[in-house]
Motif scaffolding. Structure first.
Motif, PDB file in Angstrom:
ATOM      1  N   LEU A   1       3.609   1.897   9.337  1.00 38.24           N
ATOM      2  CA  LEU A   1       2.249   0.886   9.224  1.00 38.24           C
ATOM      3  C   LEU A   1       2.475   0.105   7.901  1.00 38.24           C
ATOM      4  CD1 LEU A   1      -0.388  -0.023   9.758  1.00 38.24           C
ATOM      5  CD2 LEU A   1      -1.401   2.000   8.463  1.00 38.24           C
ATOM      6  N   THR A   2       2.657   0.702   6.878  1.00 36.98           N
ATOM      7  CA  THR A   2       3.014   0.154   5.509  1.00 36.98           C
ATOM      8  C   THR A   2       4.211  -0.805   5.372  1.00 36.98           C
ATOM      9  OG1 THR A   2       2.339   2.249   4.381  1.00 36.98           O
ATOM     10  CG2 THR A   2       3.125   0.469   3.061  1.00 36.98           C
ATOM     11  N   PHE A   3       5.224  -0.550   5.948  1.00 35.04           N
ATOM     12  CA  PHE A   3       6.380  -1.450   6.145  1.00 35.04           C
ATOM     13  C   PHE A   3       6.144  -2.703   6.944  1.00 35.04           C
ATOM     14  CE2 PHE A   3      10.360  -2.737   8.097  1.00 35.04           C
ATOM     15  CZ  PHE A   3      11.082  -2.733   7.130  1.00 35.04           C
ATOM     16  N   CYS A   4       5.232  -2.364   8.080  1.00 33.98           N
ATOM     17  CA  CYS A   4       5.237  -3.466   8.968  1.00 33.98           C
ATOM     18  C   CYS A   4       4.319  -4.398   8.364  1.00 33.98           C
ATOM     19  CB  CYS A   4       4.535  -3.087  10.338  1.00 33.98           C
ATOM     20  SG  CYS A   4       5.928  -2.219  11.282  1.00 33.98           S
ATOM     21  N   VAL A   5       3.051  -4.051   7.742  1.00 33.94           N
ATOM     22  CA  VAL A   5       1.975  -4.863   7.079  1.00 33.94           C
ATOM     23  C   VAL A   5       2.777  -5.620   6.070  1.00 33.94           C
ATOM     24  CG1 VAL A   5      -0.252  -4.905   6.106  1.00 33.94           C
ATOM     25  CG2 VAL A   5       0.344  -3.399   8.088  1.00 33.94           C
ATOM     26  N   SER A   6       3.413  -4.916   5.421  1.00 32.93           N
ATOM     27  CA  SER A   6       4.256  -5.626   4.189  1.00 32.93           C
ATOM     28  C   SER A   6       5.210  -6.859   4.576  1.00 32.93           C
ATOM     29  CB  SER A   6       5.221  -4.726   3.341  1.00 32.93           C
ATOM     30  OG  SER A   6       4.388  -3.557   2.835  1.00 32.93           O
ATOM     31  N   VAL A   7       5.904  -6.590   5.509  1.00 33.59           N
ATOM     32  CA  VAL A   7       6.805  -7.628   6.385  1.00 33.59           C
ATOM     33  C   VAL A   7       6.135  -8.701   6.888  1.00 33.59           C
ATOM     34  CG1 VAL A   7       8.699  -8.113   7.863  1.00 33.59           C
ATOM     35  CG2 VAL A   7       8.725  -5.966   6.541  1.00 33.59           C
ATOM     36  N   ALA A   8       4.877  -8.271   7.764  1.00 31.55           N
ATOM     37  CA  ALA A   8       4.018  -9.272   8.519  1.00 31.55           C
ATOM     38  C   ALA A   8       3.142 -10.140   7.525  1.00 31.55           C
ATOM     39  CB  ALA A   8       3.665  -8.625   9.495  1.00 31.55           C
ATOM     40  N   ARG A   9       2.584  -9.289   6.594  1.00 28.49           N
ATOM     41  CA  ARG A   9       1.418 -10.065   5.724  1.00 28.49           C
ATOM     42  C   ARG A   9       2.031  -9.981   4.422  1.00 28.49           C
ATOM     43  NH1 ARG A   9      -3.303 -10.691   8.483  1.00 28.49           N
ATOM     44  NH2 ARG A   9      -3.734 -12.075   6.777  1.00 28.49           N
ATOM     45  N   THR A  10       1.251  -9.224   3.502  1.00 31.00           N
ATOM     46  CA  THR A  10       1.691  -9.051   2.204  1.00 31.00           C
ATOM     47  C   THR A  10       1.732  -7.737   1.728  1.00 31.00           C
ATOM     48  OG1 THR A  10      -0.731  -9.179   1.407  1.00 31.00           O
ATOM     49  CG2 THR A  10       0.390 -11.230   1.790  1.00 31.00           C
ATOM     50  N   VAL A  11       2.225  -7.644   0.394  1.00 30.05           N
ATOM     51  CA  VAL A  11       2.500  -6.129  -0.008  1.00 30.05           C
ATOM     52  C   VAL A  11       1.113  -5.541  -0.608  1.00 30.05           C
ATOM     53  CG1 VAL A  11       3.663  -4.743  -1.861  1.00 30.05           C
ATOM     54  CG2 VAL A  11       4.842  -6.493  -0.817  1.00 30.05           C
ATOM     55  N   GLU A  12       0.292  -6.325  -1.361  1.00 29.66           N
ATOM     56  CA  GLU A  12      -1.010  -5.887  -1.682  1.00 29.66           C
ATOM     57  C   GLU A  12      -1.708  -5.215  -0.445  1.00 29.66           C
ATOM     58  OE1 GLU A  12      -3.720  -8.826  -3.014  1.00 29.66           O
ATOM     59  OE2 GLU A  12      -2.524 -10.279  -2.359  1.00 29.66           O
ATOM     60  N   LEU A  13      -1.857  -5.957   0.803  1.00 31.69           N
ATOM     61  CA  LEU A  13      -2.520  -5.631   1.980  1.00 31.69           C
ATOM     62  C   LEU A  13      -1.813  -4.332   2.516  1.00 31.69           C
ATOM     63  CD1 LEU A  13      -4.775  -6.169   4.115  1.00 31.69           C
ATOM     64  CD2 LEU A  13      -3.226  -7.427   5.184  1.00 31.69           C
ATOM     65  N   ALA A  14      -0.329  -4.132   2.380  1.00 32.97           N
ATOM     66  CA  ALA A  14       0.147  -2.908   2.933  1.00 32.97           C
ATOM     67  C   ALA A  14      -0.126  -1.788   2.030  1.00 32.97           C
ATOM     68  CB  ALA A  14       1.704  -3.438   2.798  1.00 32.97           C
ATOM     69  N   VAL A  15      -0.339  -1.902   0.731  1.00 28.53           N
ATOM     70  CA  VAL A  15      -0.687  -0.764  -0.016  1.00 28.53           C
ATOM     71  C   VAL A  15      -1.905  -0.342   0.295  1.00 28.53           C
ATOM     72  CG1 VAL A  15      -0.993  -0.051  -2.385  1.00 28.53           C
ATOM     73  CG2 VAL A  15       0.986  -1.587  -2.026  1.00 28.53           C
ATOM     74  N   LEU A  16      -2.929  -1.270   0.486  1.00 28.85           N
ATOM     75  CA  LEU A  16      -4.246  -0.836   1.105  1.00 28.85           C
ATOM     76  C   LEU A  16      -4.292  -0.099   2.245  1.00 28.85           C
ATOM     77  CD1 LEU A  16      -7.237  -0.743   0.440  1.00 28.85           C
ATOM     78  CD2 LEU A  16      -7.402  -3.059   1.362  1.00 28.85           C
ATOM     79  N   ALA A  17      -3.769  -0.690   3.204  1.00 26.84           N
ATOM     80  CA  ALA A  17      -3.380  -0.181   4.364  1.00 26.84           C
ATOM     81  C   ALA A  17      -2.812   1.146   4.660  1.00 26.84           C
ATOM     82  CB  ALA A  17      -2.878  -1.299   5.576  1.00 26.84           C
ATOM     83  N   GLY A  18      -1.707   1.414   3.916  1.00 24.53           N
ATOM     84  CA  GLY A  18      -1.144   2.624   3.862  1.00 24.53           C
ATOM     85  C   GLY A  18      -1.795   3.722   3.150  1.00 24.53           C
ATOM     86  N   ALA A  19      -2.849   3.406   2.448  1.00 26.03           N
ATOM     87  CA  ALA A  19      -3.647   4.353   1.507  1.00 26.03           C
ATOM     88  C   ALA A  19      -4.763   4.806   2.469  1.00 26.03           C
ATOM     89  CB  ALA A  19      -4.226   3.716   0.365  1.00 26.03           C
ATOM     90  N   LEU A  20      -5.235   3.834   3.320  1.00 25.16           N
ATOM     91  CA  LEU A  20      -6.174   3.940   4.290  1.00 25.16           C
ATOM     92  C   LEU A  20      -5.583   5.094   5.316  1.00 25.16           C
ATOM     93  CD1 LEU A  20      -8.393   0.991   4.546  1.00 25.16           C
ATOM     94  CD2 LEU A  20      -8.998   2.948   3.338  1.00 25.16           C
ATOM     95  N   GLY A  21      -4.318   4.685   5.684  1.00 23.98           N
ATOM     96  CA  GLY A  21      -3.625   5.203   6.864  1.00 23.98           C
ATOM     97  C   GLY A  21      -3.364   6.913   6.449  1.00 23.98           C
ATOM     98  N   SER A  22      -3.023   7.218   5.157  1.00 26.29           N
ATOM     99  CA  SER A  22      -2.803   8.298   4.490  1.00 26.29           C
ATOM    100  C   SER A  22      -4.215   9.209   4.554  1.00 26.29           C
ATOM    101  CB  SER A  22      -2.165   8.406   3.202  1.00 26.29           C
ATOM    102  OG  SER A  22      -1.180   7.986   3.266  1.00 26.29           O
ATOM    103  N   LEU A  23      -5.497   8.527   4.149  1.00 23.40           N
ATOM    104  CA  LEU A  23      -6.343   9.126   4.240  1.00 23.40           C
ATOM    105  C   LEU A  23      -6.982   9.544   5.715  1.00 23.40           C
ATOM    106  CD1 LEU A  23      -8.566   7.196   1.570  1.00 23.40           C
ATOM    107  CD2 LEU A  23      -7.344   9.430   1.374  1.00 23.40           C
ATOM    108  N   ALA A  24      -6.718   8.642   6.472  1.00 21.17           N
ATOM    109  CA  ALA A  24      -6.869   8.765   7.952  1.00 21.17           C
ATOM    110  C   ALA A  24      -6.269   9.868   8.421  1.00 21.17           C
ATOM    111  CB  ALA A  24      -6.606   7.639   9.067  1.00 21.17           C
TER     112      ALA A  24
END
Length: 604
Positions: free
Chosen positions: A426-449
C-alpha cells in the motif's frame, strides 16, 4: 527536591548547580566527549571528515538538481547541519545534510514555486521538529512500522530513478509521476542526445564498478586501504573526471557536447531571515498564503525527517539506544539554522553515515571537517561547477538510490507476515501513484488497521484434555480481552461449552495482559450463564496485574486464579482439597477467531 526532568536541583552539600551542569552535559553532548578528545581521535576524525566531504559535495550538487534547485542550494544545505551536529549530536556517524528523500519531497511540494517557498519549508519543518522534541513526541514516529519505512524508501528510489532517466538521456521535460516520465521518454525518444546517453552509461558503469572495488581482497593492507578510499570517493572522482572532460571539449563558439549544470552563484550564501513573503505570478504572497500553499507538507515533512533521522541513528548507535528527544531538538535546530543560509530541508543520510562508520570516525567532530570542505568548494570551485554534465549528476543519483530498493523484506514478509506485506505494498503504490507524504500517512493508517484487526480478531485455541479427573476443555485467547474482542471470545467459549457439556471448561487467561470494562462485564455474563447451565467454568492463570479485578467477579473461585496449569486449576476447585489431578493427554487445535466456519472441529 527534583526538577520536572527528574534531575536533582541540590546535592547534599547544598549546591544547586549540579543538576544544571548535568542537564547541560546531556543537552550539549560536546561537553561529554571534548574533555577526552586526543590526537588519535582527532586524526581519525580528520580522515573520516575529508572522506565524508568528498562524498557530501557531489551528493549535495546532485540532490539540488533532483529538487530542481540551482546547484549552490545543495551546497548551502550541506555545511550548517554537519557543523551544528558536532555540538549537539549524539551519534558520531550521523551526517546532517541534503538527502534523496528530502530532495524528492521538496520537488513534489515546491514544484513550480519560487525558491523562497523551499527555504520557508526548511524553517517551518525545523520549528515543528524542535517542538516535537521539546514535547517529547518521539513516540509518534513508532506508529510508523518498518514495513511503511521500507515501502516508501523503495518507492522513493524508483521515483528518483524514473525522474533521472531524462537527464541520463539528455532530455528536457517536466513530469510529475513515474508514468509521466516513462511516457514522455518514449514520446521523445528521437530527441535523445547520444553524447549524454553515452556519458551516462559510462558514469553508471564506473560508479558501480568502483562501488565493488572496496570488496576486492588483496594481501597488502596499504593497497586495501587505497582501494577502499577510491571506492567511497567514487562520486567525487566520477564528477571530477566528467567535468574535466566537458571542460576540455568545451568551445565557447560551439554548442556544448553535453548538457551542463550551468552557472553557479559563487561565494558563500548571504545570511538572512527566512522569507515570510514571496513573489508569485507577478504578485506578492504573504506568509499565511505561503503556508497555505505548502499545506500538509508542513507537518508531514518533519515526520518523515524525524523518521529517517532516528532510524539512521538507531542503526549506528551502540546497542541501538538513541536519545530521540536530543536528536529531534538537534535536527530541528539544524534546519532552522539552515534556513538562514537558504538551505533546503535536511536530515541524516544513511549513505554518508555508512561512509563515516567505515572511515573509523571517533566523534561527531568529523562533521566539522566535511563542512569546511563544503565551504571551500563554495568559495573556490563554483566557477568549475558550470561544467558538471547533467548526465553525470543523474548517474550519481541513480547509482546512489538503486540499492535502496529492498526486495529481501518482500520475500521475508511473504513467508512470515502477509498483512505487513500488504501495508508495504500500500505504501509503495501510493508513493509511486501519488506522493510520498500521502504514502506515509496511508501506511501508518494501514499499520494501525492491521493492529486493530488483530485486537478485534485474536486467535483462539480450543484444546481437549484428558486428566485423572476426567475430560475437560481449555480455551485460550492469544491476546488481551478488550471491548473490540470481548463478545467474540464469549461466543467461542459458549460454543466450546455447548460442544463439551457437561464437561468443565477452563479459561486460560495467561495472555490477558489487557482488560477493560467491557471485558469485565462480558466475564460476569459468562459466569452467570455457566452457573445457570450448571456447568463448571474455571478461570485460571491470571496475570498478577489483573488478579484484583478477576477476584472481584461474583462466582469466581479465587483459589484457581493463581493456578498456572490445568491440573492445579482442577485441584483448586476439587471437593477434597488434598485430591490431586494429573494431566494425562491433550490435543490442541488453534483457530483464527475471524474464521466462523468451525464445523471441522468437534469441540466448537
Amino acid at each position: 527536591m527534583e526538577s520536572e526532568l527528574g534531575i536533582p536541583l541540590k546535592r547534599r552539600g547544598g549546591k544547586a548547580g549540579g543538576g544544571w551542569r548535568r542537564l547541560l552535559r546531556r543537552r550539549v553532548p560536546l561537553l561529554r566527549w571534548l574533555p577526552r578528545y586526543d590526537r588519535v581521535s582527532a586524526l581519525a576524525d580528520l580522515v573520516a571528515g575529508i572522506t565524508l566531504g568528498l562524498t557530501l559535495v557531489p551528493q549535495s550538487i546532485a540532490y539540488a538538481s533532483l529538487a530542481n534547485l540551482p546547484v549552490q542550494y545543495g551546497l548551502y544545505s550541506s555545511f550548517v547541519g554537519t557543523m551544528l551536529y558536532v555540538v549537539l549530536g549524539t551519534v558520531k556517524e550521523v551526517s546532517i545534510g541534503p538527502t534523496s528523500l528530502m530532495a524528492l519531497f521538496t520537488l513534489q511540494i515546491c514544484r513550480g514555486l519560487p525558491v523562497e517557498f523551499v527555504v520557508l519549508l526548511t524553517f517551518l519543518s525545523g520549528c515543528v521538529v524542535l517542538i516535537m522534541g521539546l514535547l517529547r513526541l518521539g513516540f509518534l514516529v513508532e506508529l510508523i512500522s518498518p514495513s511503511v519505512t521500507s515501502g516508501f524508501t523503495s518507492a522513493t528510489a524508483i521515483i528518483i530513478v524514473a525522474a533521472q532517466l531524462k537527464g541520463l538521456l539528455g532530455l528536457s521535460f517536466t513530469a510529475e509521476s513515474v508514468g509521466d516520465n516513462i511516457r514522455l521518454i518514449v514520446t521523445k525518444w528521437d530527441d535523445v542526445r547520444p553524447a549524454d546517453a553515452a556519458l551516462g552509461a559510462v558514469c553508471c558503469s564506473v560508479l558501480l564498478l568502483l562501488r565493488k572495488l572496496k570488496d576486492v581482497r588483496v594481501r597488502s593492507e596499504r593497497l586495501s586501504r587505497v582501494l577502499w578510499l577510491v571506492s567511497i570517493s567514487r562520486n567525487a572522482l566520477v564528477v571530477l573526471a566528467a567535468s574535466s572532460f566537458a571542460y576540455l571539449t568545451h568551445h565557447p563558439h560551439q554548442p556544448p557536447l553535453f548538457k551542463l549544470s550551468g552557472r553557479v552563484e559563487p561565494g558563500l550564501p548571504r545570511l538572512s531571515a527566512p522569507p515570510f513573503s514571496a513573489s508569485l505570478d507577478n504578485s506578492t504572497v504573504t506568509f499565511v498564503d505561503m503556508v497555505h500553499t505548502l499545506g500538509s507538507a508542513v507537518i508531514m515533512m518533519p515526520i518523515v525527517m524525524v523518521l529517517a533521522n532516528i532510524a539512521i541513528a538507531k542503526a549506528f548507535s551502540a546497542g541501538g539506544r538513541v536519545d530521540a528527544t536530543q536528536e529531534m531538538v538537534t535536527l530541528g535546530l539544524c534546519n532552522m539554522a539552515g534556513s538562514l543560509v537558504h538551505a533546503m530541508p535536511t536530515c541524516g543520510a544513511f549513505t554518508r553515515s555508512a561512509v563515516s562508520h567505515s572511515s573509523g570516525v571517533r566523534t561527531p567532530a568529523a562533521g566539522l571537517y566535511s563542512g569546511i570542505i563544503t565551504l571551500l568548494a563554495l568559495i573556490f570551485l563554483t566557477q568549475y561547477f558550470y561544467f558538471i554534465p547533467k548526465a553525470c549528476l543523474s548517474s550519481v543519483l541513480i547509482c546512489a538510490v538503486i540499492f535502496m530498493v529492498d526486495l529481501r523484506i518482500v520475500f521475508r514478509l511473504w513467508r512470515t507476515d502477509r498483512q505487513e506485506l500488504a501495508v508495504l505494498a500500500l505504501t509503495f503504490c501510493v508513493s509511486v501513484a501519488r506522493t510520498v507524504e500521502l504514502a506515509v500517512l496511508a501506511g501508518a493508517l494501514g499499520s494501525l488497521a492491521v493492529l486493530l484487526r488483530q485486537l478485534m480478531r485474536p486467535a483462539v485455541s480450543v484444546c481437549a484434555l484428558k486428566t485423572s479427573a476426567g475430560e475437560v476443555v481449555r480455551v485460550r485467547a492469544a491476546l488481551g480481552v478488550l471491548y473490540v474482542s470481548a463478545e467474540l471470545l464469549a461466543r467461542r467459549v459458549a460454543r466450546a461449552a455447548h460442544a463439551a457439556a457437561p464437561r468443565p471448561v477452563l479459561l486460560d487467561c495467561q495472555h490477558h495482559a489487557m482488560l477493560d470494562y467491557a471485558a469485565v462485564k462480558m466475564l460476569e455474563r459468562m459466569i452467570k450463564k455457566f452457573k445457570t447451565d450448571e456447568q463448571l467454568l474455571i478461570i485460571y492463570n491470571v496475570p498478577e496485574e489483573h488478579l484484583q479485578r478477576y477476584s472481584e467477579l461474583e462466582g469466581v473461585d479465587a483459589r484457581s486464579l493463581r493456578a498456572t496449569s490445568v491440573a492445579a486449576a482442577l485441584a483448586s476447585v476439587a471437593h477434597d482439597a488434598d485430591e490431586s489431578v494429573t494431566l494425562l493427554t491433550g490435543t490442541e487445535r488453534a483457530h483464527d477467531a475471524h474464521d466462523d466456519h468451525d464445523a471441522h472441529d468437534p469441540l466448537v
